[in-house]
Design a protein around this motif. Structure first.
Motif, short mmCIF file in Angstrom:
data_model
loop_
_atom_site.label_atom_id
_atom_site.label_comp_id
_atom_site.label_asym_id
_atom_site.label_seq_id
_atom_site.Cartn_x
_atom_site.Cartn_y
_atom_site.Cartn_z
N ARG A 65 -43.60 -8.03 19.45
CA ARG A 65 -44.63 -7.39 20.27
C ARG A 65 -46.02 -7.88 19.84
O ARG A 65 -46.85 -8.22 20.67
N LEU A 66 -46.25 -7.94 18.54
CA LEU A 66 -47.53 -8.43 18.03
C LEU A 66 -47.73 -9.90 18.38
O LEU A 66 -48.80 -10.30 18.84
N GLY A 67 -46.71 -10.70 18.16
CA GLY A 67 -46.81 -12.12 18.46
C GLY A 67 -46.99 -12.39 19.93
O GLY A 67 -47.78 -13.27 20.32
N LEU A 68 -46.30 -11.66 20.76
CA LEU A 68 -46.41 -11.84 22.21
C LEU A 68 -47.81 -11.47 22.69
O LEU A 68 -48.40 -12.18 23.52
N GLY A 69 -48.35 -10.39 22.16
CA GLY A 69 -49.72 -9.99 22.53
C GLY A 69 -50.73 -11.05 22.14
O GLY A 69 -51.62 -11.41 22.92
N LEU A 70 -50.61 -11.56 20.93
CA LEU A 70 -51.52 -12.62 20.47
C LEU A 70 -51.38 -13.87 21.33
O LEU A 70 -52.38 -14.48 21.73
N GLU A 71 -50.15 -14.24 21.61
CA GLU A 71 -49.90 -15.42 22.43
C GLU A 71 -50.49 -15.25 23.83
O GLU A 71 -51.05 -16.18 24.40
N ALA A 72 -50.39 -14.07 24.39
CA ALA A 72 -50.94 -13.81 25.73
C ALA A 72 -52.46 -13.89 25.71
O ALA A 72 -53.08 -14.32 26.69
N ARG A 124 -41.47 -9.60 28.20
CA ARG A 124 -42.52 -10.34 28.88
C ARG A 124 -43.81 -9.53 28.89
O ARG A 124 -43.82 -8.33 29.09
N LEU A 125 -44.91 -10.25 28.70
CA LEU A 125 -46.25 -9.70 28.84
C LEU A 125 -47.01 -10.65 29.74
O LEU A 125 -47.32 -11.79 29.33
N GLY A 126 -47.27 -10.24 30.97
CA GLY A 126 -47.91 -11.14 31.93
C GLY A 126 -47.02 -12.33 32.20
O GLY A 126 -45.86 -12.19 32.56
N VAL A 149 -40.48 1.21 22.03
CA VAL A 149 -40.99 0.40 20.91
C VAL A 149 -42.01 -0.62 21.43
O VAL A 149 -43.05 -0.84 20.81
N LEU A 150 -41.72 -1.21 22.57
CA LEU A 150 -42.60 -2.24 23.14
C LEU A 150 -43.89 -1.64 23.67
O LEU A 150 -44.93 -2.27 23.61
N GLY A 151 -43.83 -0.44 24.21
CA GLY A 151 -45.03 0.22 24.72
C GLY A 151 -45.44 -0.28 26.09
O GLY A 151 -44.78 -1.11 26.71
N ASN A 152 -46.57 0.24 26.54
CA ASN A 152 -47.09 -0.10 27.87
C ASN A 152 -47.50 -1.56 27.94
O ASN A 152 -48.05 -2.11 27.00
N GLY A 153 -47.21 -2.16 29.08
CA GLY A 153 -47.64 -3.53 29.32
C GLY A 153 -46.62 -4.59 28.99
O GLY A 153 -46.67 -5.68 29.54
N ILE A 154 -45.71 -4.31 28.07
CA ILE A 154 -44.68 -5.29 27.73
C ILE A 154 -43.38 -4.84 28.38
O ILE A 154 -42.91 -3.73 28.18
N GLU A 155 -42.83 -5.73 29.18
CA GLU A 155 -41.63 -5.42 29.95
C GLU A 155 -40.37 -5.89 29.22
O GLU A 155 -40.33 -7.02 28.72
N LEU A 156 -39.37 -5.02 29.16
CA LEU A 156 -38.05 -5.43 28.71
C LEU A 156 -37.33 -5.95 29.94
O LEU A 156 -36.90 -5.18 30.80
N VAL A 157 -37.25 -7.25 30.08
CA VAL A 157 -36.67 -7.88 31.27
C VAL A 157 -35.15 -7.70 31.27
O VAL A 157 -34.55 -7.38 32.29
N SER A 158 -34.54 -7.93 30.10
CA SER A 158 -33.09 -7.78 30.02
C SER A 158 -32.68 -7.50 28.57
O SER A 158 -33.41 -7.83 27.64
N LEU A 159 -31.53 -6.87 28.44
CA LEU A 159 -30.92 -6.64 27.13
C LEU A 159 -29.44 -6.89 27.28
O LEU A 159 -28.77 -6.23 28.09
N ASP A 160 -28.93 -7.84 26.53
CA ASP A 160 -27.52 -8.20 26.61
C ASP A 160 -26.86 -8.03 25.26
O ASP A 160 -27.50 -8.20 24.22
N ARG A 161 -25.58 -7.71 25.30
CA ARG A 161 -24.77 -7.57 24.10
C ARG A 161 -23.71 -8.65 24.12
O ARG A 161 -23.04 -8.86 25.13
#
Length: 87
Positions: free
Chosen positions: A75-82, A45-47, A19-31
């Protein structure tokens, strides 16, 4: 957490990466499991820009569906913020 639950969470993480696609890293996923509720917490994280995405549901599946939706938005917000930087 049982082995089956770990495998299920790993499958959810793999889907989140797609879902995140290339360039955006899923650093962690916790339940987190509370009284009648499941919470999924994803750190992405993106950059140098990172964001925490949280989704709740009555079941793991419900929390997963909500997380997928929020990841698309984040994803959209993170890209814009970056691109424009933090305000």
């Amino acid at each position: 957490m049982t082995e089956a639950e770990r495998r299920h969470l790993a499958a959810i993480a793999a889907d989140c990466r797609s879902v995140l696609g290339n360039g955006i890293e899923l650093v962690s996923l916790d339940r987190e499991v509370g009284a009648g509720e499941v919470r999924l917490v994803a750190l992405i994280r993106l950059g140098r820009v990172s964001r925490t995405t949280v989704a709740d549901g009555a079941t793991l599946h419900a929390a997963y569906v909500a997380l997928r939706r929020r990841l698309v938005e984040d994803r959209l917000g993170l890209g814009l913020e970056a691109i424009v930087g933090r305000t």
